[in-house]
Design a protein around this motif. Sequence first.
Motif, PDB file in Angstrom:
ATOM      1  N   ILE A   1       0.839  -1.205   0.000  1.00  0.00           N
ATOM      2  CA  ILE A   1       0.000   0.000   0.000  1.00  0.00           C
ATOM      3  C   ILE A   1       0.874   1.256   0.000  1.00  0.00           C
ATOM      4  O   ILE A   1       0.645   2.200  -0.768  1.00  0.00           O
ATOM      5  CB  ILE A   1      -0.931  -0.005   1.221  1.00  0.00           C
ATOM      6  CG1 ILE A   1      -1.938  -1.155   1.111  1.00  0.00           C
ATOM      7  CG2 ILE A   1      -1.660   1.335   1.350  1.00  0.00           C
ATOM      8  CD1 ILE A   1      -2.718  -1.411   2.372  1.00  0.00           C
ATOM      9  N   ALA A   2       1.902   1.244   0.854  1.00  0.00           N
ATOM     10  CA  ALA A   2       2.793   2.407   0.937  1.00  0.00           C
ATOM     11  C   ALA A   2       3.546   2.620  -0.360  1.00  0.00           C
ATOM     12  O   ALA A   2       3.780   3.757  -0.781  1.00  0.00           O
ATOM     13  CB  ALA A   2       3.780   2.217   2.096  1.00  0.00           C
ATOM     14  N   GLY A   3       3.921   1.523  -1.033  1.00  0.00           N
ATOM     15  CA  GLY A   3       4.632   1.649  -2.300  1.00  0.00           C
ATOM     16  C   GLY A   3       3.783   2.314  -3.366  1.00  0.00           C
ATOM     17  O   GLY A   3       4.255   3.178  -4.105  1.00  0.00           O
ATOM     18  N   GLY A   4       2.516   1.903  -3.444  1.00  0.00           N
ATOM     19  CA  GLY A   4       1.632   2.524  -4.419  1.00  0.00           C
ATOM     20  C   GLY A   4       1.408   3.995  -4.144  1.00  0.00           C
ATOM     21  O   GLY A   4       1.506   4.839  -5.041  1.00  0.00           O
ATOM     22  N   LEU A   5       1.110   4.303  -2.886  1.00  0.00           N
ATOM     23  CA  LEU A   5       0.873   5.701  -2.520  1.00  0.00           C
ATOM     24  C   LEU A   5       2.138   6.533  -2.655  1.00  0.00           C
ATOM     25  O   LEU A   5       2.102   7.685  -3.115  1.00  0.00           O
ATOM     26  CB  LEU A   5       0.344   5.773  -1.088  1.00  0.00           C
ATOM     27  CG  LEU A   5      -1.042   5.158  -0.839  1.00  0.00           C
ATOM     28  CD1 LEU A   5      -1.367   5.169   0.647  1.00  0.00           C
ATOM     29  CD2 LEU A   5      -2.111   5.898  -1.638  1.00  0.00           C
ATOM     30  N   GLY A   6       3.266   5.931  -2.253  1.00  0.00           N
ATOM     31  CA  GLY A   6       4.535   6.647  -2.314  1.00  0.00           C
ATOM     32  C   GLY A   6       4.931   6.985  -3.736  1.00  0.00           C
ATOM     33  O   GLY A   6       5.356   8.116  -4.026  1.00  0.00           O
ATOM     34  N   PHE A   7       4.763   6.021  -4.641  1.00  0.00           N
ATOM     35  CA  PHE A   7       5.140   6.300  -6.025  1.00  0.00           C
ATOM     36  C   PHE A   7       4.224   7.349  -6.641  1.00  0.00           C
ATOM     37  O   PHE A   7       4.675   8.212  -7.399  1.00  0.00           O
ATOM     38  CB  PHE A   7       5.109   5.020  -6.859  1.00  0.00           C
ATOM     39  CG  PHE A   7       5.681   5.211  -8.236  1.00  0.00           C
ATOM     40  CD1 PHE A   7       7.050   5.148  -8.440  1.00  0.00           C
ATOM     41  CD2 PHE A   7       4.859   5.487  -9.320  1.00  0.00           C
ATOM     42  CE1 PHE A   7       7.593   5.358  -9.703  1.00  0.00           C
ATOM     43  CE2 PHE A   7       5.386   5.704 -10.580  1.00  0.00           C
ATOM     44  CZ  PHE A   7       6.765   5.630 -10.776  1.00  0.00           C
ATOM     45  N   ALA A   8       2.944   7.281  -6.315  1.00  0.00           N
ATOM     46  CA  ALA A   8       2.009   8.275  -6.831  1.00  0.00           C
ATOM     47  C   ALA A   8       2.365   9.675  -6.343  1.00  0.00           C
ATOM     48  O   ALA A   8       2.161  10.668  -7.052  1.00  0.00           O
ATOM     49  CB  ALA A   8       0.585   7.917  -6.414  1.00  0.00           C
ATOM     50  N   ALA A   9       2.923   9.758  -5.124  1.00  0.00           N
ATOM     51  CA  ALA A   9       3.221  11.061  -4.528  1.00  0.00           C
ATOM     52  C   ALA A   9       4.564  11.622  -4.972  1.00  0.00           C
ATOM     53  O   ALA A   9       4.659  12.804  -5.338  1.00  0.00           O
ATOM     54  CB  ALA A   9       3.180  10.950  -3.006  1.00  0.00           C
ATOM     55  N   VAL A  10       5.618  10.785  -4.942  1.00  0.00           N
ATOM     56  CA  VAL A  10       6.970  11.320  -5.175  1.00  0.00           C
ATOM     57  C   VAL A  10       7.779  10.511  -6.180  1.00  0.00           C
ATOM     58  O   VAL A  10       8.989  10.727  -6.320  1.00  0.00           O
ATOM     59  CB  VAL A  10       7.752  11.415  -3.841  1.00  0.00           C
ATOM     60  CG1 VAL A  10       7.109  12.419  -2.916  1.00  0.00           C
ATOM     61  CG2 VAL A  10       7.874  10.041  -3.170  1.00  0.00           C
ATOM     62  N   GLY A  11       7.162   9.591  -6.884  1.00  0.00           N
ATOM     63  CA  GLY A  11       7.894   8.813  -7.867  1.00  0.00           C
ATOM     64  C   GLY A  11       8.951   7.922  -7.223  1.00  0.00           C
ATOM     65  O   GLY A  11       8.760   7.391  -6.123  1.00  0.00           O
ATOM     66  N   PHE A  12      10.071   7.776  -7.899  1.00  0.00           N
ATOM     67  CA  PHE A  12      11.108   6.850  -7.429  1.00  0.00           C
ATOM     68  C   PHE A  12      11.788   7.296  -6.138  1.00  0.00           C
ATOM     69  O   PHE A  12      12.498   6.503  -5.510  1.00  0.00           O
ATOM     70  CB  PHE A  12      12.150   6.615  -8.531  1.00  0.00           C
ATOM     71  CG  PHE A  12      11.696   5.642  -9.576  1.00  0.00           C
ATOM     72  CD1 PHE A  12      11.802   4.273  -9.372  1.00  0.00           C
ATOM     73  CD2 PHE A  12      11.131   6.097 -10.754  1.00  0.00           C
ATOM     74  CE1 PHE A  12      11.370   3.375 -10.331  1.00  0.00           C
ATOM     75  CE2 PHE A  12      10.701   5.207 -11.723  1.00  0.00           C
ATOM     76  CZ  PHE A  12      10.812   3.833 -11.511  1.00  0.00           C
ATOM     77  N   TRP A  13      11.574   8.529  -5.722  1.00  0.00           N
ATOM     78  CA  TRP A  13      12.103   8.951  -4.417  1.00  0.00           C
ATOM     79  C   TRP A  13      11.548   8.071  -3.298  1.00  0.00           C
ATOM     80  O   TRP A  13      12.177   7.909  -2.254  1.00  0.00           O
ATOM     81  CB  TRP A  13      11.742  10.413  -4.135  1.00  0.00           C
ATOM     82  CG  TRP A  13      12.638  11.425  -4.772  1.00  0.00           C
ATOM     83  CD1 TRP A  13      12.309  12.312  -5.753  1.00  0.00           C
ATOM     84  CD2 TRP A  13      14.010  11.660  -4.474  1.00  0.00           C
ATOM     85  NE1 TRP A  13      13.391  13.093  -6.087  1.00  0.00           N
ATOM     86  CE2 TRP A  13      14.451  12.707  -5.312  1.00  0.00           C
ATOM     87  CE3 TRP A  13      14.918  11.081  -3.585  1.00  0.00           C
ATOM     88  CZ2 TRP A  13      15.764  13.193  -5.290  1.00  0.00           C
ATOM     89  CZ3 TRP A  13      16.231  11.551  -3.556  1.00  0.00           C
ATOM     90  CH2 TRP A  13      16.640  12.594  -4.398  1.00  0.00           C
ATOM     91  N   CYS A  14      10.384   7.498  -3.511  1.00  0.00           N
ATOM     92  CA  CYS A  14       9.761   6.709  -2.452  1.00  0.00           C
ATOM     93  C   CYS A  14      10.569   5.477  -2.078  1.00  0.00           C
ATOM     94  O   CYS A  14      10.397   4.911  -0.990  1.00  0.00           O
ATOM     95  CB  CYS A  14       8.334   6.314  -2.836  1.00  0.00           C
ATOM     96  SG  CYS A  14       8.233   5.050  -4.125  1.00  0.00           S
ATOM     97  N   ILE A  15      11.486   5.036  -2.970  1.00  0.00           N
ATOM     98  CA  ILE A  15      12.312   3.868  -2.670  1.00  0.00           C
ATOM     99  C   ILE A  15      13.157   4.100  -1.418  1.00  0.00           C
ATOM    100  O   ILE A  15      13.642   3.160  -0.773  1.00  0.00           O
ATOM    101  CB  ILE A  15      13.219   3.524  -3.866  1.00  0.00           C
ATOM    102  CG1 ILE A  15      12.366   3.153  -5.068  1.00  0.00           C
ATOM    103  CG2 ILE A  15      14.159   2.368  -3.560  1.00  0.00           C
ATOM    104  CD1 ILE A  15      11.565   1.890  -4.882  1.00  0.00           C
ATOM    105  N   LEU A  16      13.310   5.364  -1.032  1.00  0.00           N
ATOM    106  CA  LEU A  16      14.018   5.662   0.223  1.00  0.00           C
ATOM    107  C   LEU A  16      13.419   4.886   1.394  1.00  0.00           C
ATOM    108  O   LEU A  16      14.146   4.481   2.307  1.00  0.00           O
ATOM    109  CB  LEU A  16      13.962   7.164   0.518  1.00  0.00           C
ATOM    110  CG  LEU A  16      15.013   8.045  -0.163  1.00  0.00           C
ATOM    111  CD1 LEU A  16      14.685   9.520   0.057  1.00  0.00           C
ATOM    112  CD2 LEU A  16      16.406   7.702   0.367  1.00  0.00           C
ATOM    113  N   ALA A  17      12.122   4.676   1.375  1.00  0.00           N
ATOM    114  CA  ALA A  17      11.476   3.945   2.464  1.00  0.00           C
ATOM    115  C   ALA A  17      11.994   2.510   2.536  1.00  0.00           C
ATOM    116  O   ALA A  17      12.250   1.976   3.626  1.00  0.00           O
ATOM    117  CB  ALA A  17       9.957   3.951   2.277  1.00  0.00           C
ATOM    118  N   GLY A  18      12.158   1.870   1.391  1.00  0.00           N
ATOM    119  CA  GLY A  18      12.695   0.517   1.377  1.00  0.00           C
ATOM    120  C   GLY A  18      14.144   0.475   1.815  1.00  0.00           C
ATOM    121  O   GLY A  18      14.561  -0.449   2.534  1.00  0.00           O
ATOM    122  N   ILE A  19      14.909   1.466   1.392  1.00  0.00           N
ATOM    123  CA  ILE A  19      16.313   1.534   1.805  1.00  0.00           C
ATOM    124  C   ILE A  19      16.414   1.689   3.316  1.00  0.00           C
ATOM    125  O   ILE A  19      17.207   0.999   3.981  1.00  0.00           O
ATOM    126  CB  ILE A  19      17.022   2.707   1.094  1.00  0.00           C
ATOM    127  CG1 ILE A  19      17.013   2.480  -0.417  1.00  0.00           C
ATOM    128  CG2 ILE A  19      18.444   2.875   1.608  1.00  0.00           C
ATOM    129  CD1 ILE A  19      17.441   3.700  -1.220  1.00  0.00           C
TER     130      ILE A  19
END
Length: 229
Positions: A194-212
């Motif tokens: 869920i967070a990945g979908g919302l994160g990508f919609a909001a900030v694009g690939f910057w959201c991968i920071l959450a996984g890192i």
Amino acid sequence: MSGEAPGSVRTAALAAFTAGFVDTVGFVGLFGLFTAHVTGNFVLIGAAIVTHHTGIIAKLLALPTFIVAVAATSLFLRHCRRTGRPQVAPVLVAEAALLTAFMALGLTLGPFKGGDQPAAILVGLTGVLAMGVQNAAARTVFAHLSPTTVMTGNVTQIVLDLVSLTEGEISRADALARIRKMAPPVGAFALGAIAGGLGFAAVGFWCILAGIVAILAALLVNRPSGASV
């Protein structure tokens, strides 16, 4: 490690969150590419042939790329065992580095107009490499944990144990122990998706920071003084 220590539960949850997160980002941002559940791409290849959707090349290349990542990780861990070097920290650092590359390439080369663009394929396969490392680690250094990249088996076992509890077929303690082991990764994977979908919609690939950050947190959980592994 005896039993299912708190560190193990946290590690499994953090890894599962990352897998759900990255898999969703790949699916949403790279035209339906699964980076963690790579065999799921077979279904999408069949669908793409019929519907003429883009991204079939990346899906075809995902499995051999995944195999390379798993094989390389296995060989590295074998070397670590022979030489007496730590195994957990290098694997987590490697995954974090690949996720960083996944994010950086996505930010640099995107946005993409189609999944068959060479740049989109490169970005997607970088994500597959990261998840290949996690899958290999899950079967080796983290073999004592619940699976963290594909949740079907976890959900199946939880349901079987719940049914068995109602009929008294197995030890209540054993069933509850398995449920406590497998439920957190399932919940974390769903949250990550869920967070990945919302994160990508909001900030694009910057959201991968959450996984890192999640993988770096797993690294802290498994530091030697924590006695987590």
